[in-house]
Design a protein around this motif. Structure first.
Motif, PDB file in Angstrom:
ATOM      1  N   GLY A 299      -1.893   9.682   1.836  1.00 18.27           N
ATOM      2  CA  GLY A 299      -2.002   9.072   0.520  1.00 18.27           C
ATOM      3  C   GLY A 299      -2.643   7.703   0.564  1.00 18.27           C
ATOM      4  O   GLY A 299      -3.437   7.351  -0.320  1.00 18.27           O
ATOM      5  N   ILE A 300      -2.316   6.928   1.602  1.00 19.86           N
ATOM      6  CA  ILE A 300      -2.899   5.588   1.723  1.00 19.86           C
ATOM      7  C   ILE A 300      -4.402   5.686   1.935  1.00 19.86           C
ATOM      8  O   ILE A 300      -5.178   4.881   1.414  1.00 19.86           O
ATOM      9  N   ARG A 301      -4.828   6.694   2.710  1.00 18.32           N
ATOM     10  CA  ARG A 301      -6.277   6.877   2.905  1.00 18.32           C
ATOM     11  C   ARG A 301      -6.965   7.153   1.561  1.00 18.32           C
ATOM     12  O   ARG A 301      -8.013   6.575   1.254  1.00 18.32           O
ATOM     13  N   TYR A 302      -6.355   8.025   0.777  1.00 14.75           N
ATOM     14  CA  TYR A 302      -6.971   8.349  -0.515  1.00 14.75           C
ATOM     15  C   TYR A 302      -6.850   7.202  -1.508  1.00 14.75           C
ATOM     16  O   TYR A 302      -7.677   7.073  -2.411  1.00 14.75           O
TER      17      TYR A 302
ATOM     18  N   ALA B 238     -11.929  -0.774   9.685  1.00 11.22           N
ATOM     19  CA  ALA B 238     -11.945  -1.906   8.762  1.00 11.22           C
ATOM     20  C   ALA B 238     -11.902  -1.468   7.306  1.00 11.22           C
ATOM     21  O   ALA B 238     -11.771  -2.270   6.413  1.00 11.22           O
ATOM     22  N   ALA B 239     -12.017  -0.138   7.069  1.00  9.69           N
ATOM     23  CA  ALA B 239     -12.106   0.343   5.699  1.00  9.69           C
ATOM     24  C   ALA B 239     -10.756   0.440   5.016  1.00  9.69           C
ATOM     25  O   ALA B 239     -10.659   0.434   3.813  1.00  9.69           O
ATOM     26  N   VAL B 240      -9.707   0.542   5.815  1.00 12.41           N
ATOM     27  CA  VAL B 240      -8.367   0.663   5.258  1.00 12.41           C
ATOM     28  C   VAL B 240      -7.572  -0.589   5.589  1.00 12.41           C
ATOM     29  O   VAL B 240      -7.510  -1.008   6.732  1.00 12.41           O
ATOM     30  N   PRO B 241      -6.976  -1.237   4.589  1.00 12.72           N
ATOM     31  CA  PRO B 241      -6.199  -2.449   4.838  1.00 12.72           C
ATOM     32  C   PRO B 241      -5.081  -2.203   5.843  1.00 12.72           C
ATOM     33  O   PRO B 241      -4.592  -1.086   5.994  1.00 12.72           O
ATOM     34  N   ASP B 242      -4.695  -3.257   6.537  1.00 13.21           N
ATOM     35  CA  ASP B 242      -3.624  -3.148   7.518  1.00 13.21           C
ATOM     36  C   ASP B 242      -2.345  -2.663   6.857  1.00 13.21           C
ATOM     37  O   ASP B 242      -2.051  -2.995   5.723  1.00 13.21           O
TER      38      ASP B 242
ATOM     39  N   ASP C 151       0.820  -1.205   0.000  1.00 13.23           N
ATOM     40  CA  ASP C 151       0.000   0.000   0.000  1.00 13.23           C
ATOM     41  C   ASP C 151       0.857   1.260   0.000  1.00 13.23           C
ATOM     42  O   ASP C 151       0.495   2.273  -0.608  1.00 13.23           O
ATOM     43  N   MET C 152       1.981   1.217   0.704  1.00 12.53           N
ATOM     44  CA  MET C 152       2.880   2.372   0.735  1.00 12.53           C
ATOM     45  C   MET C 152       3.418   2.670  -0.663  1.00 12.53           C
ATOM     46  O   MET C 152       3.419   3.819  -1.113  1.00 12.53           O
ATOM     47  N   ARG C 153       3.854   1.628  -1.346  1.00  7.17           N
ATOM     48  CA  ARG C 153       4.408   1.808  -2.696  1.00  7.17           C
ATOM     49  C   ARG C 153       3.333   2.264  -3.674  1.00  7.17           C
ATOM     50  O   ARG C 153       3.570   3.112  -4.539  1.00  7.17           O
ATOM     51  N   ALA C 154       2.132   1.704  -3.539  1.00 10.51           N
ATOM     52  CA  ALA C 154       1.034   2.100  -4.423  1.00 10.51           C
ATOM     53  C   ALA C 154       0.653   3.558  -4.186  1.00 10.51           C
ATOM     54  O   ALA C 154       0.319   4.287  -5.127  1.00 10.51           O
ATOM     55  N   ALA C 155       0.722   4.006  -2.932  1.00  6.43           N
ATOM     56  CA  ALA C 155       0.354   5.384  -2.605  1.00  6.43           C
ATOM     57  C   ALA C 155       1.316   6.386  -3.244  1.00  6.43           C
ATOM     58  O   ALA C 155       0.881   7.400  -3.801  1.00  6.43           O
ATOM     59  N   VAL C 156       2.628   6.111  -3.174  1.00  4.88           N
ATOM     60  CA  VAL C 156       3.567   7.077  -3.765  1.00  4.88           C
ATOM     61  C   VAL C 156       3.472   7.079  -5.288  1.00  4.88           C
ATOM     62  O   VAL C 156       3.682   8.120  -5.918  1.00  4.88           O
ATOM     63  N   ARG C 157       3.136   5.943  -5.878  1.00  7.36           N
ATOM     64  CA  ARG C 157       2.913   5.928  -7.328  1.00  7.36           C
ATOM     65  C   ARG C 157       1.691   6.764  -7.671  1.00  7.36           C
ATOM     66  O   ARG C 157       1.692   7.517  -8.656  1.00  7.36           O
ATOM     67  N   MET C 158       0.649   6.642  -6.875  1.00 10.45           N
ATOM     68  CA  MET C 158      -0.563   7.430  -7.089  1.00 10.45           C
ATOM     69  C   MET C 158      -0.259   8.921  -6.984  1.00 10.45           C
ATOM     70  O   MET C 158      -0.823   9.751  -7.707  1.00 10.45           O
TER      71      MET C 158
END
Length: 368
Positions: free
Chosen positions: A238-241, A343-347, A118-125
């Motif tokens: 970013g992870i929230r979005y 529960a809405a945001v993955p661990d 999720d961290m890597r996906a967030a910075v790409r986003m």
């Protein structure tokens, strides 16, 4: 922190039987082995801890090598570096093909590599694919306290949970081995160099062999460059979005669930629904530390919406009263359906630097 539990503080004595310590058989003819009580073992290892602490006054590092058998054999390796002169720590551990990397700098803060998908996906986003680390400011950070509390410091690993009867073997080359078994049937071998400082700790049991190898002297810790680093606060945002749709829908469902519990089987009042859902949004925005979700009154209820500041995409869900039911985005909700923000945001992996030197079995299990 990258700290071994007592079952992770050492690895197999096989390394001592291998080439690195191999000598002609005759050279060990004068080896002397004596039995030690648990009290004597504690006293002996305390002396080694004191000598090792002195040897490492200008710095020390530890290399980790382990093999864990959890169905398949998993290789774990790592390195921990302590630089007291510059108040810095680095920790790298690789479990199979996954790398966990972290740094701590006294008076500045903590770094962690983006090990979580999720961290890597967030910075790409965000349009920042060059970012590899997250940084959390912590001006009060005391590295010495951190090492003594959570690092594999000799002063820690040689004094915690070592009260076991065992043996002391003095070799004619001036080195010494201490050996004992724990209540969990883990076999420990502690190898002490000719100068009296800790050289290796090894542990072996039916599932794992692990070795920690120590060296002493000035160390260099190079922290990540600013160009490859992002604020942890911004990353979390970013992870929230990244999961914006799940978050907004989850808040709507939780609000709807609260509305139904309040109505208790009676007709749902629109005014009550709006009040409860707005309170839910306010609470979740506070938890997230930002006003991500907006609320607007619509016929029979409210509309929840959010817009991603990086992609500019928007999402919205309505929460409406419908007789004795509440409809979220076109779907009727029951009192038990609420999912809520947690529960809405993955661990995601917490930012703890340096990464704990955990039991190698736990590390292997976490990525298996």
């Amino acid at each position: 922190m990258f700290r071994p539990s007592r079952s992770a503080l050492a690895a197999t004595a096989l390394s001592m039987a291998a080439g690195a310590f191999a000598m002609p058989v005759a050279a060990y003819a004068a080896d002397t082995t004596t039995s030690l009580s648990a009290t004597q073992m504690v006293a002996e290892l305390k002396t080694v801890a004191t000598t090792s602490t002195t040897a490492g006054a200008s710095g020390w590092n530890v290399n980790l090598a382990a093999t864990v058998t959890l169905g398949d054999a998993i290789t774990v390796s790592g390195a921990y570096v302590y630089d007291p002169l510059h108040k810095a720590i680095s920790s790298r551990i690789r479990v199979a093909n996954r790398l966990f990397e972290s740094y701590a700098v006294g008076g500045r803060g903590l770094y962690q590599n983006l090990a979580d998908p999720d961290m890597r996906a967030a910075v790409r986003m965000m349009g920042r694919p060059e970012v590899k680390y997250a940084f959390a400011t912590e001006p009060s950070l005391n590295v010495d306290t951190l090492v003594n509390a959570d690092g594999p410091a000799p002063s820690v690993v040689l004094t915690e949970d070592v009260s076991y009867a065992g043996t002391k073997t003095v070799h004619d080359d001036g080195t010494t081995d201490y050996a004992y078994h724990t209540a969990d049937d883990e076999a420990y071998t502690i190898h002490v160099g000719t100068d009296g400082s800790l050289a290796t700790i090894a542990v072996a049991d039916s599932f794992m062999t692990e070795t920690l190898t120590y060296s002493y002297g000035p160390q260099v810790v190079t922290v990540p460059a600013a160009s490859t680093t992002i604020s942890m606060t911004v990353l979390e945002r970013g992870i929230r979005y990244l999961h914006m749709s799940q978050v907004v829908k989850g808040v709507g469902q939780e609000g709807a669930s609260r509305v139904l519990r309040k109505a208790d089987g009676h007709i749902v009042k629109v005014a009550s629904l709006r009040k409860i859902v707005r309170a839910e949004v306010k609470a979740d925005n506070k938890i997230m530390g930002m006003k991500m979700i907006k609320v607007k009154n619509v016929s029979h209820g409210v509309r929840l919406s959010a817009t991603n500041p990086w992609t500019h995409k928007s999402i919205s869900y309505t929460v409406k009263a419908s007789g004795r039911k509440v409809v979220v985005g076109g779907r009727a909700t029951t009192a038990a359906l609420g999912s809520g923000f947690p529960a809405a945001v993955p661990d995601q992996a917490p930012l703890t630097v340096p990464s704990s030197w955990l039991d190698a079995r736990l590390l292997a299990a976490s990525v298996k």
